[in-house]
Design a protein around this motif. Structure first.
Motif, PDB file in Angstrom:
ATOM      1  N   ASP A  55       8.910   7.215   8.312  1.00  0.00           N
ATOM      2  CA  ASP A  55       7.497   7.613   8.308  1.00  0.00           C
ATOM      3  C   ASP A  55       6.696   6.801   7.295  1.00  0.00           C
ATOM      4  O   ASP A  55       5.597   6.324   7.595  1.00  0.00           O
ATOM      5  CB  ASP A  55       7.347   9.112   8.018  1.00  0.00           C
ATOM      6  N   LYS A  56       7.240   6.633   6.093  1.00  0.00           N
ATOM      7  CA  LYS A  56       6.567   5.803   5.081  1.00  0.00           C
ATOM      8  C   LYS A  56       6.441   4.368   5.577  1.00  0.00           C
ATOM      9  O   LYS A  56       5.417   3.719   5.393  1.00  0.00           O
ATOM     10  CB  LYS A  56       7.345   5.804   3.762  1.00  0.00           C
ATOM     11  N   GLY A  57       7.498   3.882   6.191  1.00  0.00           N
ATOM     12  CA  GLY A  57       7.503   2.514   6.685  1.00  0.00           C
ATOM     13  C   GLY A  57       6.470   2.288   7.768  1.00  0.00           C
ATOM     14  O   GLY A  57       5.797   1.255   7.791  1.00  0.00           O
ATOM     15  N   LYS A  58       6.329   3.243   8.670  1.00  0.00           N
ATOM     16  CA  LYS A  58       5.318   3.125   9.720  1.00  0.00           C
ATOM     17  C   LYS A  58       3.915   3.098   9.121  1.00  0.00           C
ATOM     18  O   LYS A  58       3.054   2.326   9.562  1.00  0.00           O
ATOM     19  CB  LYS A  58       5.447   4.273  10.732  1.00  0.00           C
ATOM     20  N   LYS A  59       3.698   3.931   8.110  1.00  0.00           N
ATOM     21  CA  LYS A  59       2.387   3.928   7.433  1.00  0.00           C
ATOM     22  C   LYS A  59       2.122   2.563   6.796  1.00  0.00           C
ATOM     23  O   LYS A  59       1.001   2.041   6.856  1.00  0.00           O
ATOM     24  CB  LYS A  59       2.332   5.036   6.379  1.00  0.00           C
ATOM     25  N   LEU A  60       3.156   1.992   6.205  1.00  0.00           N
ATOM     26  CA  LEU A  60       2.993   0.684   5.562  1.00  0.00           C
ATOM     27  C   LEU A  60       2.728  -0.402   6.604  1.00  0.00           C
ATOM     28  O   LEU A  60       1.823  -1.231   6.425  1.00  0.00           O
ATOM     29  CB  LEU A  60       4.223   0.335   4.725  1.00  0.00           C
ATOM     30  N   ILE A  61       3.473  -0.418   7.683  1.00  0.00           N
ATOM     31  CA  ILE A  61       3.249  -1.407   8.755  1.00  0.00           C
ATOM     32  C   ILE A  61       1.838  -1.267   9.303  1.00  0.00           C
ATOM     33  O   ILE A  61       1.123  -2.263   9.497  1.00  0.00           O
ATOM     34  CB  ILE A  61       4.303  -1.268   9.878  1.00  0.00           C
ATOM     35  N   ASP A  62       1.407  -0.026   9.552  1.00  0.00           N
ATOM     36  CA  ASP A  62       0.049   0.204  10.057  1.00  0.00           C
ATOM     37  C   ASP A  62      -0.999  -0.335   9.080  1.00  0.00           C
ATOM     38  O   ASP A  62      -1.987  -0.950   9.488  1.00  0.00           O
ATOM     39  CB  ASP A  62      -0.193   1.692  10.319  1.00  0.00           C
ATOM     40  N   LYS A  63      -0.762  -0.112   7.798  1.00  0.00           N
ATOM     41  CA  LYS A  63      -1.714  -0.597   6.783  1.00  0.00           C
ATOM     42  C   LYS A  63      -1.744  -2.125   6.761  1.00  0.00           C
ATOM     43  O   LYS A  63      -2.812  -2.736   6.677  1.00  0.00           O
ATOM     44  CB  LYS A  63      -1.350  -0.043   5.408  1.00  0.00           C
ATOM     45  N   ILE A  64      -0.586  -2.750   6.857  1.00  0.00           N
ATOM     46  CA  ILE A  64      -0.514  -4.214   6.878  1.00  0.00           C
ATOM     47  C   ILE A  64      -1.298  -4.757   8.070  1.00  0.00           C
ATOM     48  O   ILE A  64      -2.063  -5.717   7.938  1.00  0.00           O
ATOM     49  CB  ILE A  64       0.954  -4.696   6.917  1.00  0.00           C
ATOM     50  N   LEU A  65      -1.120  -4.146   9.229  1.00  0.00           N
ATOM     51  CA  LEU A  65      -1.795  -4.617  10.436  1.00  0.00           C
ATOM     52  C   LEU A  65      -3.315  -4.448  10.356  1.00  0.00           C
ATOM     53  O   LEU A  65      -4.062  -5.235  10.932  1.00  0.00           O
ATOM     54  CB  LEU A  65      -1.260  -3.895  11.668  1.00  0.00           C
ATOM     55  N   GLN A 116      21.990   1.505   4.377  1.00  0.00           N
ATOM     56  CA  GLN A 116      20.851   2.352   4.703  1.00  0.00           C
ATOM     57  C   GLN A 116      19.579   1.499   4.839  1.00  0.00           C
ATOM     58  O   GLN A 116      18.770   1.710   5.741  1.00  0.00           O
ATOM     59  CB  GLN A 116      20.690   3.400   3.603  1.00  0.00           C
ATOM     60  N   ALA A 117      19.409   0.521   3.958  1.00  0.00           N
ATOM     61  CA  ALA A 117      18.231  -0.349   3.996  1.00  0.00           C
ATOM     62  C   ALA A 117      18.204  -1.186   5.275  1.00  0.00           C
ATOM     63  O   ALA A 117      17.141  -1.378   5.870  1.00  0.00           O
ATOM     64  CB  ALA A 117      18.196  -1.246   2.769  1.00  0.00           C
ATOM     65  N   LYS A 118      19.353  -1.682   5.707  1.00  0.00           N
ATOM     66  CA  LYS A 118      19.394  -2.483   6.935  1.00  0.00           C
ATOM     67  C   LYS A 118      18.949  -1.658   8.128  1.00  0.00           C
ATOM     68  O   LYS A 118      18.166  -2.114   8.972  1.00  0.00           O
ATOM     69  CB  LYS A 118      20.777  -3.062   7.195  1.00  0.00           C
ATOM     70  N   GLU A 119      19.436  -0.424   8.202  1.00  0.00           N
ATOM     71  CA  GLU A 119      19.054   0.453   9.306  1.00  0.00           C
ATOM     72  C   GLU A 119      17.542   0.695   9.316  1.00  0.00           C
ATOM     73  O   GLU A 119      16.886   0.585  10.352  1.00  0.00           O
ATOM     74  CB  GLU A 119      19.809   1.781   9.202  1.00  0.00           C
ATOM     75  N   LEU A 120      16.974   0.996   8.147  1.00  0.00           N
ATOM     76  CA  LEU A 120      15.538   1.239   8.059  1.00  0.00           C
ATOM     77  C   LEU A 120      14.747  -0.038   8.333  1.00  0.00           C
ATOM     78  O   LEU A 120      13.748  -0.014   9.059  1.00  0.00           O
ATOM     79  CB  LEU A 120      15.171   1.819   6.693  1.00  0.00           C
ATOM     80  N   TYR A 121      15.194  -1.164   7.791  1.00  0.00           N
ATOM     81  CA  TYR A 121      14.520  -2.438   8.038  1.00  0.00           C
ATOM     82  C   TYR A 121      14.487  -2.745   9.542  1.00  0.00           C
ATOM     83  O   TYR A 121      13.438  -3.111  10.082  1.00  0.00           O
ATOM     84  CB  TYR A 121      15.222  -3.566   7.275  1.00  0.00           C
ATOM     85  N   ASP A 122      15.601  -2.572  10.220  1.00  0.00           N
ATOM     86  CA  ASP A 122      15.659  -2.821  11.669  1.00  0.00           C
ATOM     87  C   ASP A 122      14.688  -1.911  12.423  1.00  0.00           C
ATOM     88  O   ASP A 122      14.006  -2.349  13.357  1.00  0.00           O
ATOM     89  CB  ASP A 122      17.076  -2.633  12.208  1.00  0.00           C
ATOM     90  N   GLN A 123      14.603  -0.644  12.010  1.00  0.00           N
ATOM     91  CA  GLN A 123      13.664   0.287  12.647  1.00  0.00           C
ATOM     92  C   GLN A 123      12.218  -0.160  12.406  1.00  0.00           C
ATOM     93  O   GLN A 123      11.379  -0.061  13.308  1.00  0.00           O
ATOM     94  CB  GLN A 123      13.870   1.705  12.106  1.00  0.00           C
ATOM     95  N   LEU A 124      11.944  -0.655  11.204  1.00  0.00           N
ATOM     96  CA  LEU A 124      10.583  -1.097  10.886  1.00  0.00           C
ATOM     97  C   LEU A 124      10.222  -2.368  11.645  1.00  0.00           C
ATOM     98  O   LEU A 124       9.073  -2.535  12.075  1.00  0.00           O
ATOM     99  CB  LEU A 124      10.418  -1.280   9.383  1.00  0.00           C
ATOM    100  N   TYR A 127       9.411  -1.214  15.079  1.00  0.00           N
ATOM    101  CA  TYR A 127       8.092  -0.576  15.091  1.00  0.00           C
ATOM    102  C   TYR A 127       6.980  -1.620  15.009  1.00  0.00           C
ATOM    103  O   TYR A 127       6.010  -1.558  15.770  1.00  0.00           O
ATOM    104  CB  TYR A 127       7.960   0.428  13.937  1.00  0.00           C
ATOM    105  N   ALA A 128       7.122  -2.586  14.109  1.00  0.00           N
ATOM    106  CA  ALA A 128       6.106  -3.636  13.962  1.00  0.00           C
ATOM    107  C   ALA A 128       5.924  -4.387  15.281  1.00  0.00           C
ATOM    108  O   ALA A 128       4.798  -4.646  15.716  1.00  0.00           O
ATOM    109  CB  ALA A 128       6.480  -4.588  12.837  1.00  0.00           C
ATOM    110  N   LYS A 129       7.044  -4.710  15.937  1.00  0.00           N
ATOM    111  CA  LYS A 129       6.971  -5.432  17.214  1.00  0.00           C
ATOM    112  C   LYS A 129       6.340  -4.578  18.315  1.00  0.00           C
ATOM    113  O   LYS A 129       5.721  -5.120  19.229  1.00  0.00           O
ATOM    114  CB  LYS A 129       8.365  -5.910  17.630  1.00  0.00           C
ATOM    115  N   SER A 130       6.475  -3.273  18.222  1.00  0.00           N
ATOM    116  CA  SER A 130       5.850  -2.399  19.222  1.00  0.00           C
ATOM    117  C   SER A 130       4.344  -2.273  18.994  1.00  0.00           C
ATOM    118  O   SER A 130       3.605  -1.910  19.908  1.00  0.00           O
ATOM    119  CB  SER A 130       6.499  -1.007  19.207  1.00  0.00           C
TER     120      SER A 130
END
Length: 161
Positions: A55-65, A116-124, A127-130
């Motif tokens: 959830d934090k990561g999605k917020k960060l990606i959205d902010k970057i975009l 754990q970081a690799k799993e979250l990074y891959d999810q992010l 998400y960024a690509k979507s």
């Protein structure tokens, strides 16, 4: 326990970080091969902490975009990466999470454990690509050689709680 720590220490543990650089071009090379490359756009170094999540990561990606740091018609930072016709190069960088206030060696304790970081990074990345068509990446935990031509230079650090 966290309440007894100074606020700067607490912030180290609860904030996902991204270092954004506006670039004319950037690429990541691993073992002599280009793994990700963009022309005009944003080079994003992403640091993941122990308390970070999707959830934090999605917020960060959205902010970057949405973050406006490209020049518009008036020469002001009014355009985001999409409006500027740029790309994003997303690179994992655990060193952004280091504590550097004390001593002469960085403390990587606040960084998320690698598996754990690799799993979250891959999810992010997914998400960024979507959310944005032009997303390139480095390779998680690889010995990456990052080449860039900084535009400006313009560099910002974003954090998400």
């Amino acid at each position: 326990m966290l309440q007894s720590l100074p606020i700067n220490t607490v912030r180290q543990f609860i904030r996902m970080r991204a270092l954004l650089q506006r670039v004319l071009e950037a690429k990541v090379v691993v073992e002599g091969e280009v793994t990700g490359q963009i022309q005009h756009g944003i080079l994003v170094f992403l640091g993941l902490g122990k308390d970070d999540n999707l959830d934090k990561g999605k917020k960060l990606i959205d902010k970057i975009l949405k973050y406006r740091f490209f020049d518009d018609e008036q020469g002001k930072m009014g355009w985001n990466v999409s409006q500027a016709g740029g790309g994003i190069l997303l690179v994992s960088q655990f060193t952004l999470m280091a504590q550097t206030q004390k001593g002469l060696r960085p403390d990587f304790g606040p960084a998320m454990p690698p598996a754990q970081a690799k799993e979250l990074y891959d999810q992010l990345v997914d998400y960024a690509k979507s959310q944005f068509a032009q997303v390139e990446t480095g390779i998680f935990a690889a010995d990456m050689k990052v080449h860039l031509v900084n535009d400006g230079p313009v560099t910002f650090q974003l954090e998400i709680e």
